[in-house]
Design an enzyme around this catalytic site. Sequence first.
Site, mmCIF file in Angstrom:
data_model
loop_
_atom_site.group_PDB
_atom_site.id
_atom_site.type_symbol
_atom_site.label_atom_id
_atom_site.label_comp_id
_atom_site.label_asym_id
_atom_site.label_seq_id
_atom_site.Cartn_x
_atom_site.Cartn_y
_atom_site.Cartn_z
ATOM 1 N N SER B 210 33.179 43.679 39.686
ATOM 2 C CA SER B 210 34.253 44.634 39.907
ATOM 3 C C SER B 210 33.809 45.810 40.224
ATOM 4 O O SER B 210 32.728 46.352 40.073
ATOM 5 C CB SER B 210 34.830 44.700 38.358
ATOM 6 N N HIS B 212 35.111 49.135 39.787
ATOM 7 C CA HIS B 212 35.687 50.243 39.190
ATOM 8 C C HIS B 212 34.500 50.386 37.848
ATOM 9 O O HIS B 212 34.382 51.279 37.049
ATOM 10 C CB HIS B 212 36.821 50.375 38.903
ATOM 11 N N CYS B 336 44.566 49.225 14.562
ATOM 12 C CA CYS B 336 45.515 49.932 14.595
ATOM 13 C C CYS B 336 45.905 50.874 16.033
ATOM 14 O O CYS B 336 46.802 51.520 16.459
ATOM 15 C CB CYS B 336 45.293 51.271 13.609
#
Lengths: 135, 412
Positions: B210, B212, B336
């Site tokens: 990749s 980035h 959460c």
Amino acid sequence: MAYSEKLIDHYENPRNIGSLDKNAEDVGTGLVGAPACGDVMKLQIKVGPDGLIEDAKFKTFGCGSAIASSSLVTEWVKGKTIDEAETIKNTDIARHLALPPVKIHCSVLAEDAIKAAIADYRAKAQKEEPKEAAE
Amino acid sequence: MTAITQIRRNDQPIYLDYQATTPMDPRVLEVMMPYFTHKFGNPGSRSHAYGWEAEEAVEKARGQIAKLIGADEKEVIYTSGATESNNLAIRGVAEFYKDRKNHIITTVTEHKCVLDTCRHLEQQGFEVTYLPVQQNGLLDLDVLRAAITDKTVLVSVMAVNNEIGVIQPLAEIGKICRERKVFFHTDAAQAAGKIPLDVEAMNIDLMSISGHKIYGPKGIGALYVRRKPRVRLVAMIYGGGQERGFRSGTLPTPLCVGLGEACEIAMKEMGTEAKHLAKLQERMLKGLRAKLTDIVVNGDLEQRIPGNLNISFAYVEGESLMMGIKNLSVSSGSACTSASLEPSYVLRALGVEEEMAHTSLRIGLGRFTTEHEVDTAVDELVRHVTKLRAMSPLWEMAQEGIDLKSIEWAAH
């Protein structure tokens, strides 16, 4: 996640953190939730001789919404009778804090915590009565 | 080491999420710029100087990428990123060889783009084995050996895990795969440019990279596809037949050039950078342990890239901690923070209990992280963990000596 100002205020300046003596006869304790689910609330109320909730304390393991929900209800129950406190609905909490939909369960947990604390207080009070009658 | 020590503005939070993405190295941007403006030719244009200039640039970059992983430049294909590379490698191999072999092996801690691709193949009738990992996050080689059958076409194991930074034993896996005549694909999005990789020494047949994650641009990646012995793929994108027919579409010259430069810089500076990061990692961990008890590092601490720490701060829920440390940009394994309300599947795969998974933070250090930033981060973490523990009923119970496991919690 974008939270309301009221919620952030309760998170940053939580009201009524702490613990009351859980063995005291005038204290009701509610412990709800589960660590595996990511939130546990402990809510305690102290009921005065006049039947009014004179103090409330909480401790919460959970996300910002859970902390804010429990902080808010400690404010709301103070000065109320236990019957009045029992009528607090999770929807009121959710509306007041503008909880995002995925966080509604935090307000449900806060309602459960009040109910559990009241139930604990009542159970203690009932045990007391026969003893008082014997005196 | 690079002269650039800080690229964020002072009013921005401290960036500690280098496994999510990295800022572009200004040196990368510099070499990309002309290809956005006056060197705008299509590398596929064979009839004029604009095309030749662009072609020369993308081929130079292809060589830079190949060199980083010990490959030949003819074996490197440009893609839009590691997600596409992983899709192409796994689906491409599976579909090409499906008449002879239909079994794929991967692990439960892979990135979603590998797992989701495998799920898709299962629906198409392929068989997929998802291997468990050990408590330290590493694959047990005997478990791998036992899983390979004569129907196995591909083993796909990530080089470095994106959440816990652990490094899988690539050379050993490659050796097993070669002996059993099974192709070995590795998702090296988090590994390329961070640890030495050699497709020959490690017997790697396919590798995803990749841009980035290595201080290059977003929207570009590469797939290494071995030529000897040849790995064949069914293409996913049809068109003009670019990239040896594996991946049609006009090459984005500036992005290709950026990825190439990012690889070259990473190769030159890998040694010094790793030392710098190891120092910061140790400083962070020492700083936290000096002031906090009950913190656990998830995943093997030795077989790990130095730019990653994944820490559970027991009795403090991850999202509430992140709300406190506003000046730090980190990520959490807590449920959460996710839409699904499920804690990290990677941590669960290590056998980390759910209550501990809820308390985890992923802290990513990188090329531009400074000692000062680490010290500030330690101070903020210590302050907020302490504050949140003071209001945690679980911390209170633990201090009173109550075994939290002895309580019958009501799941909700």
